[in-house]
Enzyme design. Structure first.
Site, mmCIF file in Angstrom:
data_model
loop_
_atom_site.group_PDB
_atom_site.id
_atom_site.type_symbol
_atom_site.label_atom_id
_atom_site.label_comp_id
_atom_site.label_asym_id
_atom_site.label_seq_id
_atom_site.Cartn_x
_atom_site.Cartn_y
_atom_site.Cartn_z
ATOM 1 N N TRP A 1 7.256 -1.016 8.220
ATOM 2 C CA TRP A 1 7.609 -2.390 7.826
ATOM 3 C C TRP A 1 8.663 -3.005 8.737
ATOM 4 O O TRP A 1 8.948 -4.183 8.625
ATOM 5 C CB TRP A 1 8.130 -2.383 6.379
ATOM 6 C CG TRP A 1 9.160 -1.308 6.160
ATOM 7 C CD1 TRP A 1 8.946 -0.079 5.619
ATOM 8 C CD2 TRP A 1 10.542 -1.330 6.544
ATOM 9 N NE1 TRP A 1 10.098 0.668 5.635
ATOM 10 C CE2 TRP A 1 11.092 -0.076 6.193
ATOM 11 C CE3 TRP A 1 11.373 -2.284 7.134
ATOM 12 C CZ2 TRP A 1 12.436 0.239 6.436
ATOM 13 C CZ3 TRP A 1 12.701 -1.969 7.376
ATOM 14 C CH2 TRP A 1 13.217 -0.725 7.022
ATOM 15 N N ASN A 2 9.313 -2.217 9.617
ATOM 16 C CA ASN A 2 10.461 -2.810 10.331
ATOM 17 C C ASN A 2 10.068 -3.774 11.438
ATOM 18 O O ASN A 2 10.796 -4.707 11.748
ATOM 19 C CB ASN A 2 11.451 -1.744 10.806
ATOM 20 C CG ASN A 2 10.842 -0.726 11.714
ATOM 21 O OD1 ASN A 2 9.621 -0.667 11.883
ATOM 22 N ND2 ASN A 2 11.676 0.100 12.319
ATOM 23 N N LYS A 29 -3.548 0.587 8.881
ATOM 24 C CA LYS A 29 -2.964 0.379 7.554
ATOM 25 C C LYS A 29 -1.493 0.038 7.760
ATOM 26 O O LYS A 29 -0.693 0.886 8.136
ATOM 27 C CB LYS A 29 -3.045 1.627 6.680
ATOM 28 C CG LYS A 29 -2.540 1.338 5.257
ATOM 29 C CD LYS A 29 -1.984 2.549 4.537
ATOM 30 C CE LYS A 29 -0.526 2.816 4.771
ATOM 31 N NZ LYS A 29 0.421 1.820 4.232
ATOM 32 N N PRO A 30 -1.112 -1.233 7.514
ATOM 33 C CA PRO A 30 0.308 -1.575 7.638
ATOM 34 C C PRO A 30 1.069 -1.099 6.404
ATOM 35 O O PRO A 30 0.453 -0.733 5.396
ATOM 36 C CB PRO A 30 0.279 -3.103 7.706
ATOM 37 C CG PRO A 30 -0.946 -3.500 6.947
ATOM 38 C CD PRO A 30 -1.950 -2.376 7.121
ATOM 39 N N ALA A 31 2.391 -1.134 6.470
ATOM 40 C CA ALA A 31 3.204 -0.786 5.297
ATOM 41 C C ALA A 31 2.891 -1.779 4.183
ATOM 42 O O ALA A 31 2.716 -2.975 4.444
ATOM 43 C CB ALA A 31 4.676 -0.851 5.669
ATOM 44 N N GLY A 78 6.532 5.895 11.962
ATOM 45 C CA GLY A 78 7.158 6.004 10.645
ATOM 46 C C GLY A 78 8.128 7.175 10.639
ATOM 47 O O GLY A 78 8.574 7.645 11.694
ATOM 48 N N SER A 79 8.424 7.650 9.446
ATOM 49 C CA SER A 79 9.437 8.700 9.320
ATOM 50 C C SER A 79 8.895 10.055 9.788
ATOM 51 O O SER A 79 7.683 10.300 9.756
ATOM 52 C CB SER A 79 9.876 8.809 7.861
ATOM 53 O OG SER A 79 8.766 9.165 7.070
ATOM 54 N N GLU A 116 5.185 8.330 16.625
ATOM 55 C CA GLU A 116 6.472 7.718 16.973
ATOM 56 C C GLU A 116 7.310 7.800 15.707
ATOM 57 O O GLU A 116 7.126 7.024 14.781
ATOM 58 C CB GLU A 116 6.228 6.284 17.436
ATOM 59 C CG GLU A 116 7.291 5.775 18.372
ATOM 60 C CD GLU A 116 8.407 5.098 17.627
ATOM 61 O OE1 GLU A 116 9.345 5.820 17.193
ATOM 62 O OE2 GLU A 116 8.341 3.880 17.475
ATOM 63 N N LEU A 117 8.198 8.799 15.659
ATOM 64 C CA LEU A 117 8.867 9.146 14.399
ATOM 65 C C LEU A 117 10.343 8.734 14.413
ATOM 66 O O LEU A 117 10.745 7.889 15.198
ATOM 67 C CB LEU A 117 8.660 10.637 14.131
ATOM 68 C CG LEU A 117 7.187 11.090 14.206
ATOM 69 C CD1 LEU A 117 7.051 12.591 14.011
ATOM 70 C CD2 LEU A 117 6.316 10.335 13.209
ATOM 71 N N CYS A 126 14.184 2.432 14.735
ATOM 72 C CA CYS A 126 14.311 3.860 14.999
ATOM 73 C C CYS A 126 15.125 4.130 16.265
ATOM 74 O O CYS A 126 15.477 5.269 16.536
ATOM 75 C CB CYS A 126 12.932 4.501 15.089
ATOM 76 S SG CYS A 126 11.847 3.581 16.169
ATOM 77 N N GLU A 176 19.301 9.354 9.712
ATOM 78 C CA GLU A 176 19.078 8.015 10.238
ATOM 79 C C GLU A 176 19.641 7.024 9.215
ATOM 80 O O GLU A 176 19.194 7.012 8.056
ATOM 81 C CB GLU A 176 17.566 7.830 10.398
ATOM 82 C CG GLU A 176 17.188 6.935 11.513
ATOM 83 C CD GLU A 176 15.675 6.899 11.742
ATOM 84 O OE1 GLU A 176 14.903 7.471 10.957
ATOM 85 O OE2 GLU A 176 15.277 6.272 12.736
#
Ligand code: ADP
Length: 485
Positions: A154-155, A178-180, A232-233, A254-255, A288, A387
């Protein structure tokens, strides 16, 4: 909200070039005031299956187009992003909260990936190898990996999709994202512009829903899908990576990050403060690559803290649509609670609060947290190891380069790092020894469509941007022609 192009406001999944609604809906809220701005249809299992099927069926004709034909369509998509920039930014601020000027910037930033990749795809050439065996000729072709699925956060509701989709489509792949569920509207607006650009049905699909796990299972496990790309996370990324193993999918991950930003006593202090501000306060600290741990050499610490705190004090916090706002709300209540916990527990363990340290009630139900400065942070604190994802500057002092290099690398994350120094030999040394995929030198803003964005260690694998980002959507195929003599 007044949109010049009202068709950008879509509330159901975009599959095979059409909108697919359902009886189940979920609410999208404005994080600045809690207001429900849309009710969005949950994707059904059947619709999800259709998305995979249509991405697969449209693959051969999309691949068969010449690189120029694909490029011309993508060029229209790019032009439409810029032509609709104001509307797209309005939608983005409404669902995500970031200041409108930042949202306008994100639209251009996302679009630039389309521009860059439609050009780069023209150079996705293979190779003819020198003959080393009589009668044989060896060739290398670059071929699109095929159907690609993606899950995005979502960022950056626009740019995190386009970073992946631009490279995938330019390479000749088809795409399902699939977006947030917190920010589906920007993704759906991109779908509308795919129609307007003439992207063939099935080539670009957006599936929206709250049941991330169920949707994720299909997107990581359906054997038709050849590659999965995630932002994402780290915790969720590990799970999805394991799911991808069942069909040995190619993956890009990409975490999370825990970026160190190191300021040496020979740094230009103005430049360093500007670097901290850009890296830390963009998107209210919710990226991130935000500086998570600010290391300052001991003998410049008092002067640095004083100047930085004075600069941070000036930041205007508020609703993203208000003029001059630099720090918007956090995405949701949970995010505010997490930041609150990290700050409070640091203070309890001995950190010193120089500024902020509390929630702000900009409106009854907004998710605002005050820009905060903590000093005397130590490696045993949770705030050092997690984080933060909020507008909190966490400062640690150090004495030697050796000591700070060790502390900076003391994390399982390895996405982005920053150093501020005027010493060339030190710049070179640290660029090599910092265990991060990216190093900013006297610079707080690195991301660029031409450059490889990505991490090492538990921050992930694969790169987005540049030649490397395209290569992640291409297979290397070896052709050997024999008996030629
Ligand atoms: P963040 O901290 O940015 O919210 P998440 O990793 O939780 O990071 O979310 C990033 C994306 O991953 C979002 O689109 C979210 O819906 C999705 N997601 C979260 N959990 C799962 C899951 N178990 N399976 C698939 N997708 C998930």
């Amino acid at each position: 909200m007044q949109l010049k192009n009202p068709s950008l406001w879509q509330t159901s999944s975009f599959i095979n070039g059409e909108w697919h609604s359902s009886n189940n809906t979920f609410k999208v809220e404005n994080p600045a005031n809690g207001e429900v701005i849309a009710e969005v249809s949950e994707v059904t299992a059947g619709q999800l299956e259709l998305a995979v099927k249509s991405a697969n069926e449209s693959l051969s004709s999309w691949q068969a187009k010449t690189v120029d034909e694909r490029g011309n369509i993508l060029r229209r998509w790019y032009d439409l992003m810029l032509g609709n920039q104001h509307d797209l930014a309005q939608i983005l601020t409404a669902e995500q909260g970031k200041p409108f000027a930042e949202a306008m910037g994100e639209i251009v930033y996302g679009a630039k990936y389309i521009d860059w990749y439609l050009e780069e795809a023209k150079r996705a050439h293979g190779a003819i190898l020198p003959v080393n065996q009589k009668g044989k000729r060896m060739l290398v072709l670059k071929r699109p990996v095929g159907v690609v699925s993606a899950i995005t956060p979502w960022n950056f509701p626009n740019a995190m999709i386009l970073r992946k989709a631009a490279a995938a489509l330019a390479a000749g792949c088809t795409f399902i994202v699939k977006p947030a569920d917190l920010t589906p509207l920007s993704a759906l607006a991109i779908g509308q512009l795919a129609i307007e650009a003439g992207i063939p049905a099935g080539v670009f699909n957006v599936v929206v829903g709250r049941d991330a796990q169920a949707i994720g299972e299909v997107l990581t496990q359906d054997p038709i899908i050849n590659k999965f790309s995630f932002t994402g996370s780290t915790a969720v990324g590990k799970k999805l990576l394991a799911q991808c193993a069942t069909t040995v999918k190619k993956t890009s991950m990409e975490l999370g990050g825990n970026a160190p930003l190191i300021i040496f006593n020979d740094a230009n202090m103005e430049v360093a403060i500007k670097g901290v501000m850009t890296s830390k306060y963009r998107n209210s600290g919710q990226t991130c690559v935000c500086a998570n741990r600010i290391f300052v050499q001991k003998n410049i610490l008092p002067e640095f803290v004083e100047k930085l705190t004075a600069t941070i004090k000036e930041l205007k916090v508020g609703v993203g649509t208000e003029e001059g706002v630099i720090v918007g709300p956090l995405i949701e209540k949970k995010a505010v609670e997490k930041v609150e916990y990290l700050v409070n527990s640091a203070i309890e363990s001995g950190a010193c609060l120089n500024l902020g340290g509390k929630r702000l009630n900009q409106s009854e139900s907004g998710n605002f947290y005050a820009p905060t400065v903590l000093t005397d942070v130590t490696p045993d604190m949770d705030i050092f190891n997690n984080e933060i994802f909020g507008p909190v500057t966490s400062i640690i002092s150090f004495e030697t380069e050796e000591e700070v290099t060790k502390l900076a690398n003391q994390t399982n994350y390895g996405l982005c790092s920053y150093i501020f120094t005027e010493n060339l030999a030190r710049i070179w040394r640290l660029s090599e020894t910092l265990e991060y995929g990216m190093v900013g030198v006297n610079e707080g803003l690195l991301s660029n469509p031409a450059a490889p964005f990505g991490g090492v260690k538990e921050s992930g694998m694969g790169r987005e941007g540049g030649y490397w980002g395209l290569d992640d959507y291409l297979e290397t195929k070896y052709i050997c022609i024999g008996n030629m003599d």
